[in-house]
Structures are given as C-alpha cells and as structure tokens.
Design an enzyme around this catalytic site. Structure first.
Site, PDB file in Angstrom:
ATOM      1  N   ASP A   1       0.855  -1.185   0.000  1.00 47.73           N
ATOM      2  CA  ASP A   1       0.000   0.000   0.000  1.00 47.73           C
ATOM      3  C   ASP A   1       0.893   1.238   0.000  1.00 47.73           C
ATOM      4  O   ASP A   1       1.855   1.329   0.765  1.00 47.73           O
ATOM      5  CB  ASP A   1      -0.879  -0.034   1.263  1.00 47.73           C
ATOM      6  CG  ASP A   1      -1.960   1.026   1.221  1.00 47.73           C
ATOM      7  OD1 ASP A   1      -3.065   0.710   0.747  1.00 47.73           O
ATOM      8  OD2 ASP A   1      -1.690   2.168   1.640  1.00 47.73           O
ATOM      9  N   ILE A   2       0.583   2.184  -0.869  1.00 43.52           N
ATOM     10  CA  ILE A   2       1.399   3.394  -0.978  1.00 43.52           C
ATOM     11  C   ILE A   2       1.167   4.274   0.256  1.00 43.52           C
ATOM     12  O   ILE A   2       0.022   4.504   0.648  1.00 43.52           O
ATOM     13  CB  ILE A   2       1.050   4.176  -2.262  1.00 43.52           C
ATOM     14  CG1 ILE A   2       1.291   3.285  -3.491  1.00 43.52           C
ATOM     15  CG2 ILE A   2       1.860   5.457  -2.358  1.00 43.52           C
ATOM     16  CD1 ILE A   2       0.806   3.897  -4.789  1.00 43.52           C
TER      17      ILE A   2
ATOM     18  N   ASN B   1      -2.389  13.067  -3.372  1.00 40.36           N
ATOM     19  CA  ASN B   1      -3.540  13.561  -4.135  1.00 40.36           C
ATOM     20  C   ASN B   1      -3.933  14.974  -3.718  1.00 40.36           C
ATOM     21  O   ASN B   1      -4.193  15.834  -4.557  1.00 40.36           O
ATOM     22  CB  ASN B   1      -4.738  12.631  -3.927  1.00 40.36           C
ATOM     23  CG  ASN B   1      -4.758  11.502  -4.950  1.00 40.36           C
ATOM     24  OD1 ASN B   1      -4.226  11.666  -6.049  1.00 40.36           O
ATOM     25  ND2 ASN B   1      -5.342  10.379  -4.591  1.00 40.36           N
TER      26      ASN B   1
ATOM     27  N   ASP C   1      -2.183   9.661 -10.031  1.00 38.46           N
ATOM     28  CA  ASP C   1      -2.142   8.631 -11.081  1.00 38.46           C
ATOM     29  C   ASP C   1      -0.696   8.325 -11.477  1.00 38.46           C
ATOM     30  O   ASP C   1      -0.311   7.177 -11.683  1.00 38.46           O
ATOM     31  CB  ASP C   1      -2.912   9.110 -12.318  1.00 38.46           C
ATOM     32  CG  ASP C   1      -4.418   9.089 -12.081  1.00 38.46           C
ATOM     33  OD1 ASP C   1      -4.837   8.578 -11.016  1.00 38.46           O
ATOM     34  OD2 ASP C   1      -5.166   9.574 -12.956  1.00 38.46           O
TER      35      ASP C   1
ATOM     36  N   GLU D   1      -4.954   2.369  -3.861  1.00 37.92           N
ATOM     37  CA  GLU D   1      -3.493   2.506  -3.891  1.00 37.92           C
ATOM     38  C   GLU D   1      -2.831   1.235  -3.362  1.00 37.92           C
ATOM     39  O   GLU D   1      -1.723   1.244  -2.890  1.00 37.92           O
ATOM     40  CB  GLU D   1      -3.052   3.746  -3.094  1.00 37.92           C
ATOM     41  CG  GLU D   1      -3.212   3.655  -1.585  1.00 37.92           C
ATOM     42  CD  GLU D   1      -4.531   4.241  -1.078  1.00 37.92           C
ATOM     43  OE1 GLU D   1      -5.536   4.213  -1.829  1.00 37.92           O
ATOM     44  OE2 GLU D   1      -4.552   4.717   0.069  1.00 37.92           O
TER      45      GLU D   1
END
Lengths: 214, 301
Positions: B176-177, B184, B193, B219
């Site tokens: 997971d980022i 964002n 993106d 994500e």
C-alpha cells in the site's frame, strides 16, 4: 405433433434403419482405415425413437459410467437431417493426440496441450461424424452438408448435453453405437438424433432402400 | 456466367483443388491478398506455393473431404490461418499474417462423384483484434497496465490449490502506498495517477516473470509469488521497498518521493483457504502501517 414414439417409426422401419447403419458404419470404418489410417470399430447400432425433451436425460443415463466427458456436436443437413453427437470419456483427447502423431507443432505455434487435445477431438469428431453420416445418407440416396463442429470439453456428464439442442415437442430417432479405436483404450458413444421434420422422407427412403437391396 | 462473376467479386477467398491437390481455381480475392495471379498458380500443386500446408492434418482433412464428402473447418482459434497472407485491415499491425476462418468441402460432378474440393478463406483479423483487446481489458488495470483484481482473485485460487496439492511454497505480498491521500491532496489527482503508475512499473521490473502483480484497490497492490516461501517473499518485499523508496517520480516540475508498506504471508499447514492467506498478508500490511510505514512486516507462520 403429438404422436406416441412407437407411431413414428414401426419396428420394421427401425430394423431397416439399423441395418442401414450397420452397413454404413462398416463402410465408414473401412474407408477411415484405408484413407486416413484411423482404425475404428463401431458396434452394431441400436435404434430407438424418443421424445426430444427426454433426450438429455436419456443420454445422461447412457453415460452414467463416465463422470467427465467431452462432446463433439455437429448438425447435418440434407433431406436426412439432425444432430450428431460424439461422446468421448475424459482423457480421450490426449490419447488421440498421441495416436495421430503430428504433435510436432505444439511448442512451435505456442498452443497449449489443452488446446491441441481439443483440436484433435474436434478434428477426429468431424471426420468420424462426416464418414458415418455421409455413408448413411448415401445409402438413403441423399447428400448432406454439415455445420461446423462444436465441442464441450471435459464436463460432468449431466451437463454436457443441453436440452436446448433439440426442438421442444419434437420426436427424435436416436441411433446409438459404441466405438473404439483399435489398439487404444479409447471408446465412446455416437448418437445420431434425426429431427422429426425428416421423418416422412426417412420412411420413404427406408422402403426404397429395401426395394433396391432386399 | 453470373456465378463466375460472383466467384471473383465476393469478399471471401475461394480456392478449388482437384484430387491431386493441384489448384483449379483461384479467385480474385486470393490474387489480391496473396500477390499470386490465378494464371501462375492454376495447374500447379498447392504445396509448391504453400509448402507449410503439406502436413498430416491438412492432408487428412483433404482426404476426408474427397473420400467421404466431409466438410472440414479450420478455425482461427486453433489455426490462426491456413494461407500465410499479409494482414489487410488497419488492425493487422498486431499480426504477422491475416487471421482466417477457413472451410473446406467437396464439389461433385453431374454423377455426384467428388472430383474437387473448395477452400473458403474469410478474413477475421478485425474480430480477433477486438477479442484480444477485450480479453486484455478483462484482465488488466486500465491505469497501470498490471493485472486487475478480478484476474488476481482467479489466479490466487488456482495457484493456492496447486501449491496446496503438491505442497509447494507459495507467497503473497500486499502493499500500500504511504500517505497516498496526501499526494492527491497536495499535487492533485493527475499526480496521484502518476505515482500509481510509477509504483506499479517499479515493482513489475523487480519481480520474476512467473510472479503476478495486480492492482488490488485504490493505492493497494498485491503480488502472487509461486514457489516462494515466507523468507524468499520477505526478501523480495524488502527489495521492492528499497526500489520504490530509492527512485523518484515527478509531476510537472515537482519531484515526489514515494514509499510503500508491505505485508508478507505464505502458505502453511494452518492456512486452509486463499482468502485466509490474503487476510494474513493484509494483517501484516496493517502492522507495517501501524509501526511507521515504509517497512516490511511478515505474518508469523
């Protein structure tokens, strides 16, 4: 058309049809051996008239010894018309593939073994159906064309033959034979399901055959 | 007269061979797409021009047609094509040869004796191109180009079963980022993106060809690692973590630093279902997040 099954073809007519199939299959297997080195034995056929709605259950009962099967189905269209079903037990594709012996192209064209087995079943099915149906039609003085074969691979025998194959309310002659490939442990069933629209013609053709040969 | 005109005008390749497999007729469509004129091929054995057709399968089918009056079908799915012709449509650039659906059947004389066979050739390149695109779309995540969740779930089941059956190792990494929402919010969704693409591409480069990388959720990514035990999976996750953290991606003129947290699990005797395996990797990922992010946590055996 609400006829009882036995009214469709009399016992005598069934006997003639059985004889015709017997001759036809004998010739077909001789030709298959001579022309394309496929040695197949076809048992004495069995002819029965049943209602189309009962067909899936009938076929399932016939195949109860095989849990998983592959089915090649192909329509034939002449004055003699209907649907041919060739039923192989699971694993037959592998056996036939090694039997036909042109397996060199599996890796070269990137096709998986499963695809090659399927292709082999379809090709053998197409040839076998064409040879047998063609000979029956020939003896009845008819010419038939065929739809492309379709195949269902390794399904549970209860699901492999769909009820939607046949027109509801119609009657069908089921011509069943058991075939086996020589020297190989491959055997299966062959059903010809003749549609009711060709019955009138079939009756006439059967007696014409009798006049010619009896 | 009329039929002869149709023979040459129809948008289908038509070839007629005699019993010795010499070409008798070669229609205009075949001329156009093969570059071989009827004049030069008629009377010649088909194998002189198309030696690859000289194989047991093609010959077996010809014999069945000539002897039994069979029809033979050469579907694109199984054969791709019968005649190696240049692709004609704009979809053709994906293929070296025109994709064809071919049929072969008997031709009889007045006495019903089969003297010839015909082959019809239909160009199905466009259909095949669309079909391949649909299949790919069904498996791929549109943004990152890695597999999608639907594909992953099917594959997970399949691989899990296989590794259970043969008692082979099988590892899973969930990742997971870190602080993706902040990316964002700070740089905008286009930058988000960009970060997703960067992470997917970086991981894709570092895993083996036999591994599967999929976008699992917003994500979140997931790697399936056949033949990797817990330790091998942990080592790989650590390499992935370093790989992502070392690199940078940019949005416009902004350089963005990205880190990722990893949770690792592998099949063991206590794990009965693929869902459990995934849940354990997810738990480990949660631990990694809780312990401060940008780290690898392995689920206990």
């Amino acid at each position: 058309m609400d006829m009882a099954p036995e009214q469709i073809l009399s016992q005598e007519e069934k006997d003639i049809l059985q004889e015709i199939m017997n001759i036809a299959f004998g010739r077909a297997s001789a030709d298959l051996a001579e022309v394309i080195d496929i040695y197949v034995e076809l048992s004495v056929p069995f002819v029965q008239t049943i209602r189309a709605v009962d067909l899936p259950a009938y076929i399932t009962a016939e195949l109860r010894n095989h849990e998983m099967i592959s089915v090649v189905e192909q329509g034939y269209l002449g004055r003699f018309r209907g649907m041919a079903l060739l039923v192989f037990p699971a694993g037959a594709g592998r056996e036939l593939f090694s039997l036909l012996g042109d397996g060199g192209d599996v890796s070269s064209n990137g096709l998986s073994m499963a695809v090659m087995e399927k292709e082999t079943l379809m090709e053998v099915g197409n040839i076998l159906i064409g040879a047998c149906v063609g000979k029956v039609a020939e003896l009845l003085d008819d010419l038939v064309t065929y739809s492309p074969p379709r195949i269902t691979v390794e399904e549970h025998s209860g699901n492999a033959v769909g009820a939607d194959l046949f027109e509801q309310g119609s009657m069908a002659t089921v011509m069943r034979t058991v075939f086996s490939f020589q020297n190989r442990d491959i055997n299966g069933y062959f059903f010809l399901i003749n549609s009711s629209e060709s019955f009138q013609w079939l009756k006439k053709a059967l007696y014409l055959f009798l006049e010619k040969y009896a | 007269m009329i039929f002869e005109q149709i023979f040459n005008m129809i948008n289908v390749g038509l070839v007629v061979l005699d019993a010795d497999l010499r070409v008798r007729h070669w229609n205009r469509w075949m001329e156009l797409h093969s570059g071989i004129s009827a004049e030069s091929i008629v009377g010649e054995p088909i194998f002189s021009f198309y030696p690859d057709l000289n194989n047991p399968k093609f010959i077996r089918n010809c014999k069945a047609v000539l002897k039994f009056g069979n029809f033979a079908f050469f579907s694109q799915k199984l054969h791709s094509y019968l005649f190696p012709l240049k692709p004609a449509s704009s979809f053709g650039h994906k293929f070296n040869n025109m994709q064809q659906g071919c049929t072969m059947g008997p031709l009889r004389d007045q006495d019903n004796i089969i003297r010839h066979l015909y082959i019809s050739v239909q160009d199905v390149t466009e259909v095949v191109a669309y079909e391949q695109k649909l299949v790919a779309m069904n498996m791929q995540d549109g943004l990152t180009g890695v597999y999608n969740r639907r594909f992953l779930e099917g594959k997970l089941k399949e691989e899990f079963g296989r590794h259970k059956r043969y008692a082979r190792p099988f590892g899973v990494i969930m990742c997971d980022i870190d602080f993706f929402k902040k990316v964002n919010d700070t740089y905008g969704h286009q930058c988000g993106d960009q970060v997703l693409k960067y992470v997917a591409a970086t991981i894709q480069k570092l895993i083996r060809d036999t591994d599967y990388l999929a976008r699992y959720g917003g994500e979140e990514f997931c790697c399936l690692l056949p033949e990797a035990d817990l330790e091998a999976a942990r080592k790989l996750a650590e390499r992935l973590r370093q790989g992502v953290a070392r690199g940078k991606t940019s949005c416009g003129d902004q350089e963005v630093e990205v880190t990722v947290s990893f949770g690792v699990a592998a099949v063991g005797p206590a794990i009965e279902t693929p869902e459990t395996l995934l849940a354990l990797a997810d738990q480990a990922l949660y631990e990694a997040k809780r312990a401060g992010r940008n780290r690898v946590v392995v689920c206990p055996d």
